[in-house]
Motif scaffolding. Sequence first.
Motif, PDB file in Angstrom:
ATOM      1  N   HIS A 214      -1.811  -0.616   0.717  1.00 43.50           N
ATOM      2  CA  HIS A 214      -2.983   0.262   0.560  1.00 43.50           C
ATOM      3  C   HIS A 214      -3.286   0.572  -0.909  1.00 43.50           C
ATOM      4  CE1 HIS A 214      -4.961   1.721   4.269  1.00 43.50           C
ATOM      5  NE2 HIS A 214      -3.895   1.196   4.834  1.00 43.50           N
ATOM      6  N   LEU A 215      -3.595  -0.458  -1.667  1.00 39.07           N
ATOM      7  CA  LEU A 215      -3.875  -0.289  -3.090  1.00 39.07           C
ATOM      8  C   LEU A 215      -5.314  -0.653  -3.450  1.00 39.07           C
ATOM      9  CD1 LEU A 215      -0.590  -1.850  -4.536  1.00 39.07           C
ATOM     10  CD2 LEU A 215      -1.081   0.558  -4.063  1.00 39.07           C
ATOM     11  N   ARG A 216      -6.164  -0.848  -2.477  1.00 37.86           N
ATOM     12  CA  ARG A 216      -7.520  -1.341  -2.755  1.00 37.86           C
ATOM     13  C   ARG A 216      -8.370  -0.354  -3.544  1.00 37.86           C
ATOM     14  NH1 ARG A 216     -10.213  -3.780   2.561  1.00 37.86           N
ATOM     15  NH2 ARG A 216     -10.117  -1.589   3.135  1.00 37.86           N
ATOM     16  N   ALA A 217      -8.073   0.938  -3.423  1.00 34.60           N
ATOM     17  CA  ALA A 217      -8.968   1.940  -4.008  1.00 34.60           C
ATOM     18  C   ALA A 217      -8.402   2.579  -5.265  1.00 34.60           C
ATOM     19  CB  ALA A 217      -9.272   3.020  -2.970  1.00 34.60           C
ATOM     20  N   ILE A 218      -7.368   2.000  -5.863  1.00 34.09           N
ATOM     21  CA  ILE A 218      -6.799   2.620  -7.051  1.00 34.09           C
ATOM     22  C   ILE A 218      -7.010   1.726  -8.270  1.00 34.09           C
ATOM     23  CG2 ILE A 218      -5.094   3.783  -5.613  1.00 34.09           C
ATOM     24  CD1 ILE A 218      -2.972   1.980  -6.779  1.00 34.09           C
ATOM     25  N   SER A 219      -6.769   2.279  -9.442  1.00 36.78           N
ATOM     26  CA  SER A 219      -7.105   1.606 -10.694  1.00 36.78           C
ATOM     27  C   SER A 219      -6.089   0.518 -11.049  1.00 36.78           C
ATOM     28  CB  SER A 219      -7.164   2.627 -11.832  1.00 36.78           C
ATOM     29  OG  SER A 219      -5.864   3.110 -12.128  1.00 36.78           O
ATOM     30  N   LYS A 220      -6.506  -0.339 -11.973  1.00 39.30           N
ATOM     31  CA  LYS A 220      -5.619  -1.389 -12.470  1.00 39.30           C
ATOM     32  C   LYS A 220      -4.375  -0.791 -13.106  1.00 39.30           C
ATOM     33  CE  LYS A 220      -5.504  -5.314 -15.683  1.00 39.30           C
ATOM     34  NZ  LYS A 220      -6.320  -6.144 -16.616  1.00 39.30           N
ATOM     35  N   LYS A 221      -4.532   0.280 -13.864  1.00 31.34           N
ATOM     36  CA  LYS A 221      -3.393   0.910 -14.507  1.00 31.34           C
ATOM     37  C   LYS A 221      -2.406   1.438 -13.463  1.00 31.34           C
ATOM     38  CE  LYS A 221      -1.956   4.545 -17.729  1.00 31.34           C
ATOM     39  NZ  LYS A 221      -0.839   4.934 -16.850  1.00 31.34           N
ATOM     40  N   GLU A 222      -2.924   2.078 -12.416  1.00 27.25           N
ATOM     41  CA  GLU A 222      -2.044   2.607 -11.367  1.00 27.25           C
ATOM     42  C   GLU A 222      -1.282   1.478 -10.677  1.00 27.25           C
ATOM     43  OE1 GLU A 222      -3.996   6.527  -9.459  1.00 27.25           O
ATOM     44  OE2 GLU A 222      -5.341   4.785  -9.496  1.00 27.25           O
ATOM     45  N   ILE A 223      -1.972   0.369 -10.413  1.00 29.77           N
ATOM     46  CA  ILE A 223      -1.319  -0.768  -9.769  1.00 29.77           C
ATOM     47  C   ILE A 223      -0.219  -1.333 -10.662  1.00 29.77           C
ATOM     48  CG2 ILE A 223      -1.634  -3.119  -8.895  1.00 29.77           C
ATOM     49  CD1 ILE A 223      -4.510  -2.252  -8.128  1.00 29.77           C
TER      50      ILE A 223
END
Length: 271
Positions: A214-223
Amino acid sequence: MKSTFWPKFWIAALVGLLVYSSVGATSPSSGSITVVHNPIRGNSKTEHSANDGLSTYVKFNGKVILFDTGGEANPLEQNLEDLGLDASVIDAIVLSHDQWDHVSGLPGVLSATAMEPKVYVPAPAAQEILQQNPQANVVAVSKPTGILPDAWLVGPMRLEYGGGTIVEQALVLDQNDGLVVIVGGSHPGIVWVVEQVKQVFGYRKIKLVVGGFHLRAISKKEIKDISLRLQQMGVKSLALSHFTGDHALKIFRHEWGDRVVAFDLGDTIDF
């Protein structure tokens, strides 16, 4: 947004460690995990998709566990048949959490199996699942729990978000060379889920984490931060599925190389 272990984590962890230390991995073991419901992509091995959801068919130590049951019964049953997987021999069913796209295929699975499997559900969701499926042998999970030889549930984890609550659990398969962790949606956060697994299992090596991040809605930095933290925690490899998102998959591939794979409908991982 606040994540908590359900109930107080230190109590659950203590119980889990006391039980786990008396059992542990009993013998060398091997197994496989096959995606049988995941509509994000397709796979030529089966033509039947669905609107949403996740389900994986797990073979381990001579037993079969169905982890989640997807969002629709008919595609799930047809996919099992197309992939040559026998629903009638399922020994146990684990529901990671009670969102519809992880539980709606349960009635069809129960009608297809001859084993009368126990259905393991996070305790806060157990009564609702039983009301919806009165024929099911529902087990409410409130602490780290062994369900089959070397197969464990880490215990419910709760996410409080937007005025609602999601309670989720992960499946852990214990092998002599490390742990395999299977997740449904990772709503409490995949890093936090892995942290709880490591605490309950005495900080043993995690060789594989499989499922939806469930990472579709978070930022590149967060990922990228999540990717780094998982590496720092010693996770060896990842198989990414359900709502992880193509953007996150691209980042993980760059950071992890061949230690990460996309895990789509019809795919199998042997471990």
